[in-house]
Design a protein around this motif. Structure first.
Motif: not given
Length: 71
Positions: A18-21, A40, A44, A46-48, A50-51
């Motif tokens: 995932l982006p920024d992880v 992270l 982010n 958007e990424t948050r 998805l987690i």
């Protein structure tokens, strides 16, 4: 019941993609229970989103750790 180490291994590759992880580890939550810690590089939303809040029976904590630095 799977150990937290097994659950971390199962989900680590997907989370790191995932982006920024920048990290996936094991630690404790505020109550002293074992938790999966996702680091992270920067906030982010958007990424948050998805987690998940939990991976199987273990809580997930997201922390802004910044980008890793070589030493």
């Amino acid at each position: 019941m799977k150990s937290i180490q097994e659950i971390k291994r199962t989900h680590e590759t997907r989370l790191l993609a995932l982006p920024d992880v920048v990290s996936v580890g094991i630690g404790m939550n505020a109550d002293g229970a074992e938790a999966i810690i996702v680091g992270l590089a920067a906030p982010n939303p958007e990424t948050r989103a998805l987690i998940p809040e939990k991976l199987e029976e273990y809580p997930v904590i997201v922390r802004i750790t910044g980008a890793p630095k070589a030493q």
